[in-house]
Design an enzyme around this catalytic site. Structure first.
Site, PDB file in Angstrom:
ATOM      1  N   SER A   9      -3.568  19.081 -42.381  1.00 29.35           N
ATOM      2  CA  SER A   9      -4.574  19.065 -41.326  1.00 29.35           C
ATOM      3  C   SER A   9      -4.106  19.942 -40.181  1.00 29.35           C
ATOM      4  CB  SER A   9      -4.785  17.643 -40.819  1.00 29.35           C
ATOM      5  OG  SER A   9      -5.473  17.677 -39.588  1.00 29.35           O
ATOM      6  N   HIS A  32      -7.048  21.489 -44.298  1.00 28.89           N
ATOM      7  CA  HIS A  32      -7.988  20.454 -43.864  1.00 28.89           C
ATOM      8  C   HIS A  32      -8.345  20.702 -42.397  1.00 28.89           C
ATOM      9  CE1 HIS A  32      -9.652  16.339 -44.327  1.00 28.89           C
ATOM     10  NE2 HIS A  32      -9.333  16.180 -43.059  1.00 28.89           N
ATOM     11  N   ASP A  34     -10.547  19.465 -39.231  1.00 30.97           N
ATOM     12  CA  ASP A  34     -11.286  18.316 -38.694  1.00 30.97           C
ATOM     13  C   ASP A  34     -12.282  18.764 -37.636  1.00 30.97           C
ATOM     14  OD1 ASP A  34      -9.985  16.026 -40.013  1.00 30.97           O
ATOM     15  OD2 ASP A  34      -8.195  16.745 -39.002  1.00 30.97           O
ATOM     16  N   MET A  36     -14.890  17.457 -34.973  1.00 35.95           N
ATOM     17  CA  MET A  36     -15.262  16.242 -34.232  1.00 35.95           C
ATOM     18  C   MET A  36     -16.205  16.611 -33.100  1.00 35.95           C
ATOM     19  SD  MET A  36     -11.584  14.345 -33.918  1.00 35.95           S
ATOM     20  CE  MET A  36     -10.345  14.482 -35.223  1.00 35.95           C
ATOM     21  N   HIS A  65     -13.711  18.565 -42.783  1.00 35.40           N
ATOM     22  CA  HIS A  65     -13.956  17.117 -42.653  1.00 35.40           C
ATOM     23  C   HIS A  65     -14.803  16.921 -41.408  1.00 35.40           C
ATOM     24  CE1 HIS A  65     -12.104  12.872 -41.804  1.00 35.40           C
ATOM     25  NE2 HIS A  65     -13.390  12.827 -42.092  1.00 35.40           N
ATOM     26  N   MET A  67     -16.486  14.881 -38.854  1.00 34.88           N
ATOM     27  CA  MET A  67     -16.587  13.596 -38.157  1.00 34.88           C
ATOM     28  C   MET A  67     -17.630  13.772 -37.065  1.00 34.88           C
ATOM     29  SD  MET A  67     -12.589  12.559 -38.075  1.00 34.88           S
ATOM     30  CE  MET A  67     -11.859  14.131 -38.536  1.00 34.88           C
ATOM     31  N   MET A 136     -10.346   6.907 -45.316  1.00 33.39           N
ATOM     32  CA  MET A 136      -9.589   7.093 -44.068  1.00 33.39           C
ATOM     33  C   MET A 136      -8.516   6.012 -43.959  1.00 33.39           C
ATOM     34  SD  MET A 136     -10.710   9.778 -42.421  1.00 33.39           S
ATOM     35  CE  MET A 136      -9.802   9.492 -40.888  1.00 33.39           C
ATOM     36  N   PHE A 142      -8.223  10.895 -33.819  1.00 35.07           N
ATOM     37  CA  PHE A 142      -7.011  11.489 -33.257  1.00 35.07           C
ATOM     38  C   PHE A 142      -5.932  11.623 -34.312  1.00 35.07           C
ATOM     39  CE2 PHE A 142      -9.269   9.551 -29.766  1.00 35.07           C
ATOM     40  CZ  PHE A 142      -9.222  10.537 -28.786  1.00 35.07           C
ATOM     41  N   GLY A 143      -5.129  12.678 -34.197  1.00 39.41           N
ATOM     42  CA  GLY A 143      -3.987  12.859 -35.080  1.00 39.41           C
ATOM     43  C   GLY A 143      -2.816  12.000 -34.626  1.00 39.41           C
ATOM     44  N   GLY A 144      -1.805  11.891 -35.485  1.00 38.75           N
ATOM     45  CA  GLY A 144      -0.567  11.223 -35.101  1.00 38.75           C
ATOM     46  C   GLY A 144      -0.576   9.709 -35.181  1.00 38.75           C
ATOM     47  N   ASP A 174      -6.427  10.242 -45.600  1.00 37.19           N
ATOM     48  CA  ASP A 174      -6.261  11.015 -44.369  1.00 37.19           C
ATOM     49  C   ASP A 174      -5.880  10.058 -43.252  1.00 37.19           C
ATOM     50  OD1 ASP A 174      -6.443  12.654 -42.168  1.00 37.19           O
ATOM     51  OD2 ASP A 174      -8.580  13.079 -42.371  1.00 37.19           O
ATOM     52  N   GLY A 175      -4.681  10.287 -42.683  1.00 36.23           N
ATOM     53  CA  GLY A 175      -4.242   9.488 -41.547  1.00 36.23           C
ATOM     54  C   GLY A 175      -2.875   8.874 -41.788  1.00 36.23           C
ATOM     55  N   GLY A 176      -1.891   9.352 -41.058  1.00 41.60           N
ATOM     56  CA  GLY A 176      -0.557   8.774 -41.159  1.00 41.60           C
ATOM     57  C   GLY A 176       0.155   9.052 -42.466  1.00 41.60           C
ATOM     58  N   GLY A 196      -0.967  15.880 -41.349  1.00 41.13           N
ATOM     59  CA  GLY A 196      -1.019  16.762 -40.190  1.00 41.13           C
ATOM     60  C   GLY A 196       0.315  16.834 -39.487  1.00 41.13           C
ATOM     61  N   SER A 197       0.594  15.788 -38.707  1.00 39.38           N
ATOM     62  CA  SER A 197       1.837  15.753 -37.927  1.00 39.38           C
ATOM     63  C   SER A 197       3.061  15.937 -38.811  1.00 39.38           C
ATOM     64  CB  SER A 197       1.943  14.414 -37.189  1.00 39.38           C
ATOM     65  OG  SER A 197       0.772  14.158 -36.460  1.00 39.38           O
TER      66      SER A 197
END
Length: 221
Positions: A9, A32, A34, A36, A65, A67, A136, A142-144, A174-176, A196-197
């Site tokens: 991401s 990816h 995002d 938003m 993606h 959102m 999700m 939000f990222g991170g 997606d996420g963490g 991402g992070s």
């Protein structure tokens, strides 16, 4: 056996050096992006012009993606500008089948995203209309954020529904997603991993992508 798809991401990348940042992750399968709109989620990122600019670099395929509110109106345009895959949210779509067919009409893969509190059950009959389901593993916006391991049973239920229908759909998470969580997600049935992070904060993005791919592969069924 299906190979894992690694989708970095770019949410936390240096947007002023977008082309360099895409090059940095070009060993991955797809980027990816995002989108938003500050309505569907409480954050504003970028829209069609930036996504189209990513596509035009030709560095790697783009996975958009969305959102956003009203994806029925906006999603097909992302396929039309050349995204390889376009994901929109079940919670925001009024006509998900029509929107998925319009995305496919432009040659992109169509994907349906589910927020953490949205169940897969009402969408099981719609699975043939899609190429991918995004579960999700954080609240979008939000990222991170930390991976919600309470989503693992939902990933399993989605995998069982896909297998029961004998369909060839991928499950994206997606996420963490990181070294510490990707194995659980793969074990539960995910095949496409957005990170991402974990990738952009790594000292060596190529090495991190290779490590994540290897960890996922060893735990996929």
């Amino acid at each position: 056996m299906t190979m894992p798809v690694i989708s970095p991401s770019i949410l936390n990348c240096n947007i002023a050096r977008l082309e360099d940042e895409l090059t940095k992750i070009s060993s991955a399968d797809i980027a990816h992006v995002d989108v938003m709109d500050n309505h569907f989620v409480p954050n504003l990122t970028w829209g069609l012009p930036v996504v189209e600019a990513c596509v035009r670099t030709g560095i790697m395929p783009i996975d958009a993606h969305l959102m956003i509110a009203d994806p029925d109106r906006w999603a097909p345009a992302y396929a039309e500008v050349g995204c390889a895959s376009v994901t929109f949210h079940a919670e925001a779509a009024g006509a998900p089948i029509r929107t998925a067919r319009e995305i496919r009409h432009f040659g992109a893969r169509a994907a349906l995203a589910l927020k953490p509190s949205t169940d897969i059950a009402p969408y099981i009959d719609l699975l043939p209309e899609f190429d991918m389901i995004l579960v999700m593993t954080v609240e979008p916006g939000f990222g991170g954020q930390s991976f919600l391991d309470t989503m693992l049973p939902k990933i399993r239920r989605t995998r069982e529904a896909i297998d029961a229908s004998a369909l060839d759909l991928s499950i994206q998470v997606d996420g963490g997603v990181s070294r510490s969580t990707i194995e659980q997600a793969a074990e539960a049935g995910a095949t496409n991993f957005v990170a991402g992070s974990a990738i952009f904060r790594a000292e060596d993005a190529y090495e991190e992508i290779a490590t994540l791919r290897s960890l996922a592969h060893s735990h996929m069924h």
